[in-house]
Design an enzyme around this catalytic site. Sequence first.
Site, PDB file in Angstrom:
ATOM      1  N   ARG A  23       0.860  -1.193   0.000  1.00 23.67           N
ATOM      2  CA  ARG A  23       0.000   0.000   0.000  1.00 23.67           C
ATOM      3  C   ARG A  23       0.895   1.242   0.000  1.00 23.67           C
ATOM      4  O   ARG A  23       1.949   1.253   0.635  1.00 23.67           O
ATOM      5  CB  ARG A  23      -0.863  -0.038   1.255  1.00 23.67           C
ATOM      6  CG  ARG A  23      -1.886   1.018   1.383  1.00 23.67           C
ATOM      7  CD  ARG A  23      -2.768   0.775   2.614  1.00 23.67           C
ATOM      8  NE  ARG A  23      -3.649  -0.358   2.374  1.00 23.67           N
ATOM      9  CZ  ARG A  23      -3.976  -1.274   3.281  1.00 23.67           C
ATOM     10  NH1 ARG A  23      -3.494  -1.201   4.508  1.00 23.67           N
ATOM     11  NH2 ARG A  23      -4.785  -2.262   2.980  1.00 23.67           N
ATOM     12  N   GLU A 123      -5.036 -13.427   9.732  1.00 23.51           N
ATOM     13  CA  GLU A 123      -4.218 -13.009   8.590  1.00 23.51           C
ATOM     14  C   GLU A 123      -2.730 -13.154   8.912  1.00 23.51           C
ATOM     15  O   GLU A 123      -1.937 -13.602   8.089  1.00 23.51           O
ATOM     16  CB  GLU A 123      -4.560 -11.554   8.232  1.00 23.51           C
ATOM     17  CG  GLU A 123      -3.902 -11.065   6.974  1.00 23.51           C
ATOM     18  CD  GLU A 123      -4.299  -9.637   6.628  1.00 23.51           C
ATOM     19  OE1 GLU A 123      -3.786  -9.144   5.611  1.00 23.51           O
ATOM     20  OE2 GLU A 123      -5.094  -9.001   7.365  1.00 23.51           O
TER      21      GLU A 123
END
Length: 178
Positions: A23, A123
């Site tokens: 990102r 995750e």
Amino acid sequence: MAVPKQGRPIQIQSYKHNGQLHRTWQETTILKATSTRVIGANDRTRVTENDGRSWITREPAICFFYTKHWFNVISMIRSDGIHYYCNISSPFVFETGAVKYIDYDLDVKVFPDMTYTLLDEDEYKLHQAEMNYPSVLDRILWDNVQQLIFLIRQRRGPFSHELIEQLYELFLTYRLYD
């Protein structure tokens, strides 16, 4: 390591353990910077995901990055108070006009009343297995979760509302001269 200049814009780049760009925040204004800490601010900045999608942040944010801690802290200034999003991450490096770090998925979300919750453990476990995080890294990351929780409970560092308000005022002075 080079240090970004106060008042100047930089990018923030988040990577994954395998080196893949995760990102990018397009523009963050440097408020304070030393060889061990960078504090920046942004408001309505474009964020681009690794798949090309992008979005614009909704509120002013003060961002804290460290070379001696395995986390970074985003303080978001909202109408109902200061919210915090803490990424368990590698210490940052500053190169080619960007603060860069590895995001290790574990996050701590802190509410204005300073209650908090740990996020994304599933995750983390998935990426830990996929990318073969060494056991020493796992210990470092969980130790830093505990260090972060200690700072939250003490309302120290980036969790001082007074500090966030002062830094936001500084950010506003830079925006007057854009």
